[in-house]
Scaffold this motif. Structure first.
Motif, short mmCIF file in Angstrom:
data_model
loop_
_atom_site.label_atom_id
_atom_site.label_comp_id
_atom_site.label_asym_id
_atom_site.label_seq_id
_atom_site.Cartn_x
_atom_site.Cartn_y
_atom_site.Cartn_z
N ARG A 199 3.70 -2.61 -5.82
CA ARG A 199 2.37 -3.17 -6.11
C ARG A 199 2.31 -3.63 -7.55
O ARG A 199 1.81 -4.72 -7.85
CB ARG A 199 1.29 -2.13 -5.82
CG ARG A 199 -0.11 -2.68 -6.00
CD ARG A 199 -1.08 -1.78 -6.73
NE ARG A 199 -0.50 -1.00 -7.77
CZ ARG A 199 -0.89 0.23 -8.06
NH1 ARG A 199 -1.82 0.81 -7.36
NH2 ARG A 199 -0.34 0.87 -9.08
N ASP A 200 2.82 -2.81 -8.46
CA ASP A 200 2.79 -3.17 -9.88
C ASP A 200 3.60 -4.42 -10.18
O ASP A 200 3.20 -5.26 -10.99
CB ASP A 200 3.29 -2.00 -10.74
CG ASP A 200 2.37 -0.79 -10.67
OD1 ASP A 200 1.22 -0.92 -10.20
OD2 ASP A 200 2.82 0.30 -11.06
N HIS A 245 -4.41 1.61 -3.99
CA HIS A 245 -3.92 2.86 -4.60
C HIS A 245 -2.92 3.49 -3.64
O HIS A 245 -3.31 4.26 -2.76
CB HIS A 245 -5.09 3.79 -4.91
CG HIS A 245 -6.10 3.16 -5.79
ND1 HIS A 245 -5.89 2.91 -7.14
CD2 HIS A 245 -7.34 2.66 -5.52
CE1 HIS A 245 -6.94 2.32 -7.65
NE2 HIS A 245 -7.83 2.14 -6.69
N PRO A 246 -1.64 3.13 -3.81
CA PRO A 246 -0.60 3.65 -2.90
C PRO A 246 -0.60 5.18 -2.86
O PRO A 246 -0.91 5.84 -3.84
CB PRO A 246 0.71 3.13 -3.48
CG PRO A 246 0.30 1.93 -4.27
CD PRO A 246 -1.06 2.26 -4.82
N SER A 247 -0.23 5.69 -1.70
CA SER A 247 -0.22 7.15 -1.52
C SER A 247 0.95 7.81 -2.18
O SER A 247 1.85 7.31 -2.65
CB SER A 247 -0.23 7.48 -0.04
OG SER A 247 0.48 6.56 0.72
N GLY A 262 0.78 -1.23 0.00
CA GLY A 262 0.00 0.00 0.00
C GLY A 262 0.81 1.27 0.00
O GLY A 262 0.24 2.36 0.07
N VAL A 263 2.12 1.19 -0.08
CA VAL A 263 2.94 2.39 0.00
C VAL A 263 3.54 2.77 -1.36
O VAL A 263 3.39 3.90 -1.81
CB VAL A 263 4.07 2.23 1.05
CG1 VAL A 263 4.95 3.46 1.09
CG2 VAL A 263 3.46 1.96 2.42
#
Length: 143
Positions: free
Chosen positions: A111-112, A141-143, A105-106
């Motif tokens: 994530r990709d 949706h990482p911040s 999540g960061v």
């Protein structure tokens, strides 16, 4: 010679951690899951890892073990978590999802990469295993 000793020592470590994974104390089981994730490439670790991700006694062991497997950021870790996710009940599924969010999540590039690996895993015979985790990752949706 050295490699043979390493393999034997790694199997001994998995055996000891497997015993810790059967402890009555949830903290011992969580510690075992965290440490066993480093040995996920050994077949002897697969059963205990799955049991810890689906720990019937405490979801803390679920979250810690799933998180450690995901932090490997490789096929083995993602496959183990994806396999557990497909058979997890709602409570364990929620904690596995929490671990996924904690780990991915960061940073969007991490994530990709995980989504890409899940895409590769979906080429395996049991595509359902990777699909559920890939969908979960795609919703982050990482911040």
């Amino acid at each position: 010679m050295g490699r043979l000793v390493d393999r034997e020592l790694r199997r001994a470590a998995v055996e000891a951690l497997g015993a810790l994974a059967r402890s009555a104390d949830y903290r011992d089981r969580a510690d075992a899951g965290h440490a066993l994730a480093a040995f996920a490439e050994l077949p002897e670790a697969h059963g205990p890892l799955l049991e810890l991700v689906l720990d019937p006694g405490d979801t803390y062991a679920t979250r810690v073990t799933a998180g450690a497997l995901l932090r490997r950021r490789d096929r083995l870790g993602l496959t183990a978590v994806a396999s557990a996710l497909t058979v997890a009940g709602p409570n364990h599924g929620d904690w596995i999802q929490t671990a996924v969010l904690d780990v991915f999540g960061v940073f969007s590039d991490e994530r990709d990469d995980a989504i890409r690996l899940c895409g590769e895993l979906s080429q395996d015979p049991d595509a359902r295993v990777a699909r559920e985790l890939r969908d979960l990752l795609a919703g982050i949706h990482p911040s």
